[in-house]
Scaffold this active site. Sequence first.
Site, mmCIF file in Angstrom:
data_model
loop_
_atom_site.group_PDB
_atom_site.id
_atom_site.type_symbol
_atom_site.label_atom_id
_atom_site.label_comp_id
_atom_site.label_asym_id
_atom_site.label_seq_id
_atom_site.Cartn_x
_atom_site.Cartn_y
_atom_site.Cartn_z
ATOM 1 C CG ASP A 1 -9.274 2.433 -0.854
ATOM 2 O OD1 ASP A 1 -8.794 1.327 -1.116
ATOM 3 O OD2 ASP A 1 -8.763 3.232 -0.044
ATOM 4 C CG ASP B 1 -2.234 0.665 1.009
ATOM 5 O OD1 ASP B 1 -2.328 1.483 0.077
ATOM 6 O OD2 ASP B 1 -3.177 0.407 1.790
HETATM 7 C C1 DGJ Z 1 -5.925 1.791 1.707
HETATM 8 C C2 DGJ Z 1 -6.248 0.623 0.837
HETATM 9 O O1 DGJ Z 1 -6.647 1.034 -0.415
HETATM 10 C C3 DGJ Z 1 -7.289 -0.242 1.537
HETATM 11 O O2 DGJ Z 1 -7.674 -1.298 0.691
HETATM 12 C C4 DGJ Z 1 -6.719 -0.738 2.805
HETATM 13 O O3 DGJ Z 1 -5.642 -1.594 2.555
HETATM 14 C C5 DGJ Z 1 -6.292 0.423 3.678
HETATM 15 N N1 DGJ Z 1 -5.422 1.325 2.969
HETATM 16 C C6 DGJ Z 1 -5.598 -0.054 4.903
HETATM 17 O O4 DGJ Z 1 -5.104 0.967 5.649
#
Ligand code: DGJ
Length: 722
Positions: free
Chosen positions: A525, A459
């Site tokens: 997301d 991430d």
């Molecule tokens: C952002 C990501 O896009 C999510 O899927 C998740 O992993 C969160 N971060 C976790 O903090």
Amino acid sequence: MPAPDTAVSSAPLTGAAAGGVVHLRRGGTSVVVDLAADTPAIVHWGEDLGDAPAATLTSLAVAARLQRVSGGLDETARLGVLSTAASGWLGTPALEGHRDGQSVSARFALAGAHVTDHELQLDFTDHETELTARVELSVGAAGLVRTRVVVRNEADAPYTVQALHATLPLPWDATEIFDTTGRHLRERSGQRHALTFGTHLRESRRGRPGADGTLLLAAGTPGFGFERGRVHGIHLGWSGNQRAFAERVPTGESFLGAGELYAPGEIRLGRGEQIASPVLFGSWGEGLDDLAARFHAEWRARPQHPKRPRPITLNTWEAVYFDHSLPKLTALADAAAALGVERYVLDDGWFRARRDDTAGLGDWTVDAGVWPEGLHPIADHVVDLGMEFGLWFEPEMVNPDSDLARQHPDWLLRGRVDLPPSARQQQVLNLAHPEAYAYIAGAIGAILDEYPISYIKWDHNRDLVDAAAGPGGAALVHAHTLAVYRLIDELKATRPGLEIESCASGGARVDLGMLDRTDRIWTSDCLDPVERLENQRHTALVVPPEMMGMHLTTPHVHSTGRTVSLSMSGAVALFGHFGIEWDVTNLSEADAAAVAEWVALAGRVRPLVATGRVVNVDVADPGLDVRGIVAADAASAFFTIAQTQTLISSPTGRVRMPGLAPDRSYRVRIVTPGGIVQDPAQSPLGWAHHDTVLTGRQLAVVGVRPPVQNPQQATVVEVTAA
Ligand code: DGJ
């Protein structure tokens, strides 16, 4: 400071150049380069020009040259592959730089050219500025063009590179631009406008392409769509700061270009050092689907492309967020396995002090309070259930509330004494710092050594702001980006089979630089299928669909509050790397059976997703979305008909299903898990209860009547050769 790679050589013209004109032809694409004139220039990029006789190529090049006109220079400068201001070129130059304010006037002469069937390398020198340069250009098997520019300092005095761009010319009638913009939860929304005189410039200063970055910058004949209309587009394979532009100049030329965006003084070349622009990819087509198919075909042909069937994935994030507990996560693993899930990914929240997003980033050891026996119980349980185990990291980030930040404040990127503005309470680790790099490589390695981890979700949850080597220090986005690449490459090289998902607050770092070394992206997301339709359609313009994470979501979508049917959620996740992100521990028996059916269908569709052709159907009603995936041999296809809002007519017009073999017959069936959408007030949809066999041409030209659906409902159609 960039490391020197191979030297730019000077060499005579060699290979398949006819009368100073080079014709590269492959995969339906021609690129014709005129080397005879003062400034070597691409005089055609696009449709295959056939096996043209040498004399006609010379004529083509001559026919492209410009006249002198009133009010202009005595020789009208044209767009070359390495145009600079000193050559009279008044558009965006390929190179700008200086030696502490001197030597600003670079002007290159062709010193040599090497040509093979599909590749051209042009070497240039400028004796006055003591620079050499190289332009590389190749055409891949599916007609995708790759080009980059390399510049090298041959003098003792350092040369600061301010801008370095590769460009590709556009047809003059490409007057409509398509590119993408967006934000967190809404990446890659399309925008269209006229390509007027001047420059349409898209920049990212975020240290990543950004949620608003344009994945593709395209220009075509007005009104071009997915199925028709000539269109040319570019993508820059780079994960740091960047700029892409479409430009139209008053001397009858328009073009696309892109390069890295350097901060002041970021690239300073010592003697013998050189810098390469990132690879600029160029594709064209009759409609955007055709353009996208070139990207997909060539990306899939890379040796490192993930070839085994993409494991159906469960990600824990929206199921539990930071609420980690062994019983809950074990139950989630049990439920996932029962549904047919093949990979279980433990998301954020497993490491020291990470009870929410305010602390812990940087301290990559398992939180002993939550996981007294480490991750062994959950990892072993997942593996015992026959699933792969994946783990979330955010290697480039640090919370100031972490032991790492407390012990090594000098390892954080910053240009001033004060830290840069924070985002999600976090700062960025300077991976160009050797000790910081060694620390993070060691910390990740230790976790991978201890647990049976075959997958990392990598991430990256903030933009890089004021990213420099320390108070008063040099800008570092370029070096940091290369260090990220190196870290990923080393992890992959030392751990065969390890897969990595690239995530950046969802889809804020989607580019072929990252995707050349990772196995998929987290596309957004936003799990709302209604919102995902546009995001996924535009992401797939460059990214092969099997590399795009798409998850079935809870009916009550977290990011938008919208309520969606399972059919909508399932259908929208079907043409990608399928997964589930939902607390499936409490499903009713009927819901669990329905989800299992979607998983089974995704398993049937995935061979096509991995090898087939993506088709997006240009539909008259904006409330209806029709798209499909057609097998490479055209023996079968799946289409989805998704409805986002009420339609203007009900029942509505027929939908076409293009891309199949025109003269072949196909059986067409609705295969939506849960059955055909049917309101009791409606009469049955005729063709769905009939042995419907149609030719590929009939499907492409005429189509079938879609079922009457409500908003947020969808239908899956399977087409198989009869
Ligand atoms: C952002 C990501 O896009 C999510 O899927 C998740 O992993 C969160 N971060 C976790 O903090």
